[in-house]
Structures are given as structure tokens and as C-alpha cells.
Design a protein around this motif. Structure first.
Motif, PDB file in Angstrom:
ATOM      1  N   ILE A  41      45.505  25.682  39.615  1.00  0.00           N
ATOM      2  CA  ILE A  41      46.353  25.561  40.805  1.00  0.00           C
ATOM      3  C   ILE A  41      46.034  26.673  41.796  1.00  0.00           C
ATOM      4  O   ILE A  41      45.960  26.445  43.004  1.00  0.00           O
ATOM      5  N   THR A  42      45.824  27.877  41.302  1.00  0.00           N
ATOM      6  CA  THR A  42      45.481  28.962  42.213  1.00  0.00           C
ATOM      7  C   THR A  42      44.033  28.857  42.681  1.00  0.00           C
ATOM      8  O   THR A  42      43.707  29.306  43.772  1.00  0.00           O
ATOM      9  N   ALA A  43      43.163  28.271  41.877  1.00  0.00           N
ATOM     10  CA  ALA A  43      41.751  28.163  42.256  1.00  0.00           C
ATOM     11  C   ALA A  43      41.544  27.156  43.383  1.00  0.00           C
ATOM     12  O   ALA A  43      40.785  27.416  44.319  1.00  0.00           O
ATOM     13  N   ILE A  44      42.211  26.005  43.318  1.00  0.00           N
ATOM     14  CA  ILE A  44      41.999  24.974  44.340  1.00  0.00           C
ATOM     15  C   ILE A  44      43.215  24.764  45.223  1.00  0.00           C
ATOM     16  O   ILE A  44      43.158  23.952  46.143  1.00  0.00           O
ATOM     17  N   GLY A  45      44.299  25.450  44.969  1.00  0.00           N
ATOM     18  CA  GLY A  45      45.499  25.315  45.786  1.00  0.00           C
ATOM     19  C   GLY A  45      46.359  24.157  45.324  1.00  0.00           C
ATOM     20  O   GLY A  45      45.898  23.255  44.617  1.00  0.00           O
ATOM     21  N   THR A  46      47.598  24.173  45.739  1.00  0.00           N
ATOM     22  CA  THR A  46      48.535  23.133  45.319  1.00  0.00           C
ATOM     23  C   THR A  46      48.147  21.769  45.884  1.00  0.00           C
ATOM     24  O   THR A  46      48.143  20.770  45.165  1.00  0.00           O
ATOM     25  N   THR A  47      47.784  21.732  47.156  1.00  0.00           N
ATOM     26  CA  THR A  47      47.402  20.460  47.766  1.00  0.00           C
ATOM     27  C   THR A  47      46.119  19.923  47.142  1.00  0.00           C
ATOM     28  O   THR A  47      46.012  18.721  46.869  1.00  0.00           O
ATOM     29  N   GLY A  48      45.168  20.788  46.905  1.00  0.00           N
ATOM     30  CA  GLY A  48      43.939  20.368  46.253  1.00  0.00           C
ATOM     31  C   GLY A  48      44.174  19.876  44.836  1.00  0.00           C
ATOM     32  O   GLY A  48      43.545  18.918  44.383  1.00  0.00           O
ATOM     33  N   SER A  80      38.628   5.869  46.264  1.00  0.00           N
ATOM     34  CA  SER A  80      38.682   7.270  45.835  1.00  0.00           C
ATOM     35  C   SER A  80      37.440   8.034  46.284  1.00  0.00           C
ATOM     36  O   SER A  80      37.535   9.194  46.708  1.00  0.00           O
ATOM     37  N   LEU A  81      36.293   7.382  46.247  1.00  0.00           N
ATOM     38  CA  LEU A  81      35.066   8.053  46.685  1.00  0.00           C
ATOM     39  C   LEU A  81      35.023   8.235  48.200  1.00  0.00           C
ATOM     40  O   LEU A  81      34.547   9.256  48.693  1.00  0.00           O
ATOM     41  N   VAL A  82      35.530   7.263  48.941  1.00  0.00           N
ATOM     42  CA  VAL A  82      35.577   7.394  50.402  1.00  0.00           C
ATOM     43  C   VAL A  82      36.499   8.553  50.787  1.00  0.00           C
ATOM     44  O   VAL A  82      36.160   9.356  51.669  1.00  0.00           O
ATOM     45  N   ILE A  83      37.640   8.662  50.122  1.00  0.00           N
ATOM     46  CA  ILE A  83      38.570   9.757  50.406  1.00  0.00           C
ATOM     47  C   ILE A  83      37.920  11.097  50.101  1.00  0.00           C
ATOM     48  O   ILE A  83      37.954  12.020  50.925  1.00  0.00           O
ATOM     49  N   GLU A  84      37.304  11.214  48.922  1.00  0.00           N
ATOM     50  CA  GLU A  84      36.713  12.496  48.537  1.00  0.00           C
ATOM     51  C   GLU A  84      35.538  12.887  49.434  1.00  0.00           C
ATOM     52  O   GLU A  84      35.460  14.022  49.912  1.00  0.00           O
ATOM     53  N   ILE A  85      34.641  11.955  49.685  1.00  0.00           N
ATOM     54  CA  ILE A  85      33.479  12.263  50.519  1.00  0.00           C
ATOM     55  C   ILE A  85      33.915  12.522  51.958  1.00  0.00           C
ATOM     56  O   ILE A  85      33.397  13.420  52.620  1.00  0.00           O
ATOM     57  N   GLY A  86      34.894  11.763  52.431  1.00  0.00           N
ATOM     58  CA  GLY A  86      35.400  11.991  53.782  1.00  0.00           C
ATOM     59  C   GLY A  86      36.024  13.365  53.938  1.00  0.00           C
ATOM     60  O   GLY A  86      35.761  14.063  54.924  1.00  0.00           O
ATOM     61  N   LEU A  87      36.837  13.778  52.970  1.00  0.00           N
ATOM     62  CA  LEU A  87      37.440  15.109  53.037  1.00  0.00           C
ATOM     63  C   LEU A  87      36.386  16.206  52.927  1.00  0.00           C
ATOM     64  O   LEU A  87      36.503  17.255  53.565  1.00  0.00           O
ATOM     65  N   THR A  92      37.334  20.291  54.560  1.00  0.00           N
ATOM     66  CA  THR A  92      38.552  20.877  54.000  1.00  0.00           C
ATOM     67  C   THR A  92      38.208  21.723  52.778  1.00  0.00           C
ATOM     68  O   THR A  92      37.164  21.547  52.144  1.00  0.00           O
ATOM     69  N   ASN A  93      39.096  22.614  52.438  1.00  0.00           N
ATOM     70  CA  ASN A  93      38.914  23.454  51.257  1.00  0.00           C
ATOM     71  C   ASN A  93      39.405  22.771  49.984  1.00  0.00           C
ATOM     72  O   ASN A  93      39.261  23.318  48.900  1.00  0.00           O
ATOM     73  N   TRP A  94      40.004  21.597  50.115  1.00  0.00           N
ATOM     74  CA  TRP A  94      40.566  20.909  48.955  1.00  0.00           C
ATOM     75  C   TRP A  94      39.493  20.289  48.072  1.00  0.00           C
ATOM     76  O   TRP A  94      39.689  20.118  46.879  1.00  0.00           O
ATOM     77  N   VAL A  95      38.363  19.927  48.656  1.00  0.00           N
ATOM     78  CA  VAL A  95      37.298  19.259  47.916  1.00  0.00           C
ATOM     79  C   VAL A  95      36.053  20.137  47.989  1.00  0.00           C
ATOM     80  O   VAL A  95      35.610  20.508  49.074  1.00  0.00           O
ATOM     81  N   SER A  96      35.521  20.461  46.836  1.00  0.00           N
ATOM     82  CA  SER A  96      34.277  21.231  46.803  1.00  0.00           C
ATOM     83  C   SER A  96      33.249  20.463  45.978  1.00  0.00           C
ATOM     84  O   SER A  96      33.492  20.123  44.828  1.00  0.00           O
ATOM     85  N   LEU A  97      32.137  20.151  46.612  1.00  0.00           N
ATOM     86  CA  LEU A  97      31.065  19.416  45.948  1.00  0.00           C
ATOM     87  C   LEU A  97      29.767  20.183  46.119  1.00  0.00           C
ATOM     88  O   LEU A  97      29.504  20.743  47.182  1.00  0.00           O
TER      89      LEU A  97
END
Length: 129
Positions: A41-48, A80-87, A92-97
Motif C-alpha cells: 500500500i505504501t509502495a504503490i499508494g492507496t489508489t494504485g 483491463s489491458l486497455v485501462i492499464e496501458i492507457g493509464l 500516472t504513478n499508479w501503474v508501473s510497467l
């Protein structure tokens, strides 16, 4: 639209397995595997964390849908993939790839869109006959 046709069913099951592995990988990140002693939770944040939870559940349900050769599984995986790749592309800092993860997920997304398109064309062809 279903994937009862043999080649489409095989592709759907392969995508189902890929969706299962992606979903389990997301669930492992939620549990904090590979993050050391830091809380996820602290690594990726609550929203992430919430976003990753929703995406993991979508992928696990999509894996079941694809395994039983239903079109809703492919739609859930694609969403789910469109959301993740779009973010990720928005920055955003919520998704790290990583680069390879991005390429892999983009390939799975394109394969899912291809499966849906071929199934739609096959259904229209059967209706015309």
C-alpha cells in the motif's frame, strides 16, 4: 458470439492462461511479493492498490471466461489491458510497467482484439449462410 470453433477455442484458452498468469502476478504484487519489507500500500499508494486489485480480479475472472470459451472473458481481459496501458501511457504513478511487460501486455491486448474480431466475422458469416 462464442468461441466454440476449434481454432478460436484454442486461442481463447491460451489467452485464458495468459490472463491467469497476469492476474496471479498482480495478486502477488498486492501481497507484497518482491517488494522487500515495504508494504504494497505504501509502495504503490492507496489508489494504485485499489486499481491493481480491480485489475487483478478482472483478469482472474477473464481467465475463467476465456477458459469456458465465452466472449465476456475476452471483453473483460481487453478492458483491463486497455485501462492499464492507457493509464501507463498517460503517465500516472499508479501503474508501473517495464519495457518487456508493456510489450507483452500490448501483444496480449492486440491478440484479444483479434480474437474478438475474428469471432465477430465468423458469427456474421454463419448468419449470412
Amino acid at each position: 458470439m462464442d468461441f466454440r470453433n476449434e481454432p478460436l477455442g484454442l486461442v481463447a484458452r491460451i489467452l485464458g492462461l495468459l490472463s491467469l498468469f497476469i492476474g496471479l502476478g498482480d495478486a502477488a504484487r498486492l501481497l507484497g511479493l518482491g517488494a522487500g519489507s515495504a508494504s504494497p500500500i505504501t509502495a504503490i499508494g492507496t489508489t494504485g492498490f485499489v486499481l491493481l486489485s480491480v485489475l487483478a480480479l478482472m483478469r482472474l475472472f477473464a481467465a475463467v471466461g476465456l477458459w469456458i470459451r465465452s466472449s465476456w472473458g475476452a471483453i473483460m481481459l481487453a478492458a483491463s489491458l486497455v485501462i492499464e496501458i492507457g493509464l501507463y501511457l498517460v503517465g500516472t504513478n499508479w501503474v508501473s510497467l517495464g519495457l518487456w511487460s508493456f510489450i507483452f501486455k500490448l501483444g496480449v491486448m492486440l491478440a484479444t482484439f483479434g480474437l474478438l474480431a475474428i469471432a465477430q466475422l465468423s458469427a456474421q458469416r454463419q448468419l449470412a449462410d
